[in-house]
Design a protein around this motif. Sequence first.
Motif, PDB file in Angstrom:
ATOM      1  N   LEU A 370       2.946   1.495   3.612  1.00 57.14           N
ATOM      2  CA  LEU A 370       2.608   1.863   2.232  1.00 57.14           C
ATOM      3  C   LEU A 370       3.465   3.013   1.721  1.00 57.14           C
ATOM      4  N   GLY A 371       3.920   3.861   2.640  1.00 55.22           N
ATOM      5  CA  GLY A 371       4.759   4.993   2.231  1.00 55.22           C
ATOM      6  C   GLY A 371       6.040   4.555   1.548  1.00 55.22           C
ATOM      7  N   LYS A 372       6.541   3.379   1.882  1.00 56.21           N
ATOM      8  CA  LYS A 372       7.773   2.883   1.269  1.00 56.21           C
ATOM      9  C   LYS A 372       7.545   2.447  -0.171  1.00 56.21           C
ATOM     10  N   LEU A 373       6.275   2.279  -0.559  1.00 58.13           N
ATOM     11  CA  LEU A 373       5.950   1.774  -1.894  1.00 58.13           C
ATOM     12  C   LEU A 373       5.328   2.831  -2.798  1.00 58.13           C
ATOM     13  N   ALA A 374       5.160   4.049  -2.267  1.00 61.93           N
ATOM     14  CA  ALA A 374       4.445   5.095  -3.016  1.00 61.93           C
ATOM     15  C   ALA A 374       5.407   6.010  -3.769  1.00 61.93           C
ATOM     16  N   ARG A 375       4.971   6.395  -4.941  1.00 64.41           N
ATOM     17  CA  ARG A 375       5.672   7.408  -5.718  1.00 64.41           C
ATOM     18  C   ARG A 375       4.674   8.488  -6.071  1.00 64.41           C
ATOM     19  N   LEU A 376       4.930   9.668  -5.581  1.00 59.73           N
ATOM     20  CA  LEU A 376       4.020  10.809  -5.802  1.00 59.73           C
ATOM     21  C   LEU A 376       2.602  10.460  -5.341  1.00 59.73           C
ATOM     22  N   GLY A 377       2.542   9.737  -4.239  1.00 61.18           N
ATOM     23  CA  GLY A 377       1.240   9.412  -3.660  1.00 61.18           C
ATOM     24  C   GLY A 377       0.541   8.223  -4.279  1.00 61.18           C
ATOM     25  N   VAL A 378       1.200   7.550  -5.235  1.00 58.46           N
ATOM     26  CA  VAL A 378       0.595   6.398  -5.916  1.00 58.46           C
ATOM     27  C   VAL A 378       1.414   5.149  -5.593  1.00 58.46           C
ATOM     28  N   ILE A 379       0.735   4.092  -5.157  1.00 65.73           N
ATOM     29  CA  ILE A 379       1.431   2.863  -4.786  1.00 65.73           C
ATOM     30  C   ILE A 379       1.912   2.123  -6.035  1.00 65.73           C
ATOM     31  N   ASP A 380       3.169   1.730  -6.012  1.00 70.34           N
ATOM     32  CA  ASP A 380       3.750   0.941  -7.097  1.00 70.34           C
ATOM     33  C   ASP A 380       3.352  -0.522  -6.870  1.00 70.34           C
ATOM     34  N   GLU A 384       5.076  -3.640  -4.858  1.00 74.40           N
ATOM     35  CA  GLU A 384       4.348  -4.207  -3.729  1.00 74.40           C
ATOM     36  C   GLU A 384       4.291  -5.728  -3.851  1.00 74.40           C
ATOM     37  N   TYR A 385       3.992  -6.216  -5.049  1.00 72.61           N
ATOM     38  CA  TYR A 385       3.918  -7.657  -5.287  1.00 72.61           C
ATOM     39  C   TYR A 385       5.288  -8.300  -5.078  1.00 72.61           C
ATOM     40  N   ALA A 386       6.331  -7.633  -5.595  1.00 66.24           N
ATOM     41  CA  ALA A 386       7.684  -8.183  -5.482  1.00 66.24           C
ATOM     42  C   ALA A 386       8.127  -8.273  -4.024  1.00 66.24           C
ATOM     43  N   VAL A 387       7.779  -7.265  -3.218  1.00 67.61           N
ATOM     44  CA  VAL A 387       8.127  -7.279  -1.791  1.00 67.61           C
ATOM     45  C   VAL A 387       7.439  -8.446  -1.096  1.00 67.61           C
ATOM     46  N   ALA A 388       6.134  -8.598  -1.366  1.00 66.05           N
ATOM     47  CA  ALA A 388       5.382  -9.685  -0.737  1.00 66.05           C
ATOM     48  C   ALA A 388       5.934 -11.043  -1.154  1.00 66.05           C
ATOM     49  N   ASP A 389       6.291 -11.183  -2.424  1.00 63.13           N
ATOM     50  CA  ASP A 389       6.819 -12.456  -2.902  1.00 63.13           C
ATOM     51  C   ASP A 389       8.177 -12.756  -2.278  1.00 63.13           C
ATOM     52  N   VAL A 418       1.664 -11.876   9.205  1.00 57.51           N
ATOM     53  CA  VAL A 418       1.657 -10.776  10.182  1.00 57.51           C
ATOM     54  C   VAL A 418       3.076 -10.337  10.497  1.00 57.51           C
ATOM     55  N   LEU A 419       3.966 -11.291  10.725  1.00 61.91           N
ATOM     56  CA  LEU A 419       5.356 -10.959  11.012  1.00 61.91           C
ATOM     57  C   LEU A 419       5.991 -10.234   9.826  1.00 61.91           C
ATOM     58  N   SER A 420       5.703 -10.692   8.617  1.00 66.28           N
ATOM     59  CA  SER A 420       6.243 -10.038   7.421  1.00 66.28           C
ATOM     60  C   SER A 420       5.810  -8.583   7.347  1.00 66.28           C
ATOM     61  N   LYS A 421       4.540  -8.344   7.658  1.00 67.30           N
ATOM     62  CA  LYS A 421       4.010  -6.973   7.619  1.00 67.30           C
ATOM     63  C   LYS A 421       4.813  -6.046   8.512  1.00 67.30           C
ATOM     64  N   TRP A 422       5.050  -6.503   9.751  1.00 67.62           N
ATOM     65  CA  TRP A 422       5.726  -5.609  10.699  1.00 67.62           C
ATOM     66  C   TRP A 422       7.227  -5.551  10.479  1.00 67.62           C
ATOM     67  N   ILE A 423       7.820  -6.632  10.018  1.00 61.43           N
ATOM     68  CA  ILE A 423       9.252  -6.597   9.714  1.00 61.43           C
ATOM     69  C   ILE A 423       9.520  -5.652   8.549  1.00 61.43           C
ATOM     70  N   TYR A 424       8.620  -5.660   7.546  1.00 57.22           N
ATOM     71  CA  TYR A 424       8.786  -4.756   6.402  1.00 57.22           C
ATOM     72  C   TYR A 424       8.662  -3.293   6.815  1.00 57.22           C
ATOM     73  N   SER A 425       7.952  -3.021   7.891  1.00 59.55           N
ATOM     74  CA  SER A 425       7.834  -1.625   8.346  1.00 59.55           C
ATOM     75  C   SER A 425       9.146  -1.089   8.905  1.00 59.55           C
TER      76      SER A 425
END
Length: 515
Positions: A370-380, A384-389, A418-425
């Motif tokens: 989630l840290g990769k998607l946050a700006r000033l502590g707020v999730i974009d 997030e949707y674009a990454v998942a898509d 599950v693989l997507s989750k960990w690969i994105y990390s």
Amino acid sequence: MDDVILQMTDIVKEFSGVRALDGVSVSVRRGEVHAICGENGAGKSTLMKVLSGVYPHGSFGGVIELDGRPVRYSSINDSERDGVVIIHQELALSPFLSIAENIFLGNEVQRGGVIDWNRTNLEAAALLQRVGLAESPVTKVLELGVGKQQLVEIAKALSKEVKLLILDEPTAALNDDDSAHLLGLIDQLREQGITAIIISHKLGEIRAIADTVTVIRDGKTIEAFAVEDTPEIETRIIRAMVGRPLDSQFPPRVPDIGAEKLRVENWTVHHPVDADRVVVDDASFTVRAGEIVGFAGLMGAGRTELAMSLFGRSYGSDISGRVYKDGVEIQTRTVGEAIKNGIAYVTEDRKRYGLNLIGSITVNVSAAALGKLARLGVIDRNREYAVADDYRRQMNIKTPSVSSVVGNLSGGNQQKVVLSKWIYSGPDVLILDEPTRGIDVGAKYEIYGIIAEMAAQGKAVVVISSELPELIGLSDRIYTIAEGRLTAELSRADASQEELMRHMTATRNLGAEAS
């Protein structure tokens, strides 16, 4: 055997405009074992839920005939009254009730409106004897392993005077011995005149037990054929399932192996409850960049315990040893610390530990980073949707939208999430524990391709698997583990199934052998 007990004709079922079943027809003869095959998401389980009344008449199109007469089931109780009983992949037993209570739950043995416990236990004991289970009827289900629970489910079906028994992936979570016992029981029931429909991805089991096979692909019936009349049946099933022959089970790969990425030294783990019991005993191993390293071991050998203890000490107590990445010692005392140091772990139990089943694909893909998607502590949320898509397209996740709930996806598509989750990390080390368990051959091939791509990107990949051909086909090197000890390290060229099994049943550890 020639008379038809079940005929399903032109079955159509839609979910939110997506056609899961598109004119499926199946014909099942009395007294046979009929296998339904298809990739994850092909519509097999949906078809059986239509048959058993889980999806009631009126919610689908087409005709179902049992014993030559049309049937219209509004609930699972309706189908059970006709002797049609389904045992789902996720067993539906109450763990805190006894075996006898589970067998007769909703169908209690009564006298004068009061449950007759003596007769309940006696009838349960007779049913348990019939399925080959020696446990007492008063034993609580939570005390049983998965294999024995599967037998209780069959005993429960027999108590309802079953004529047509439907088993959805009955051996997916069973070891070889329990699987063999269950298949033997199905064979016995066939001899007693009970018809069975079995959904399975295990082609060897289908060859051994089935009389007839129907293959479904993308919600359509592709073909049906008799097993005994079909040479090279596994090849024919695979071709029908995926729409093409799989000339090789594994994608072509030329390893490009670099410097050591991960080194584990003298790793020892004790049981989380019984602190005197050593579960992983002085294990040392390495994995290099671009390398796929397999771990082979029997059930209970310590493979998963080793992986989980390395990943944030998610398992065990009194853990000792050292972990190095790129030659520098790192700490993995918490899951967060392991992720921060570039280690990811894909669990063998995706439904319990790997996914938020009531969350969307989007929420699951972003969960570990989630840290990769946050700006000033707020999730974009848009990002997030674009990454998942993007991962939906890359991984070929079959879903109309990444807003779909993960629990509604097939097993293969859940594994891709599950693989997507960990690969994105963004890991440097990816530990995969039974990455293709319960997944059909087509989805396996895709996941093998993903694993190969991770290695090609320079990741260090560890694969734990109970399927020895899978380990041999994927791995550059293989470690064997027995009773918590590493017993051998084999190159791919030296790793036959016989040689692996020899070391998997050894008791001497690798360090002792080397010295």
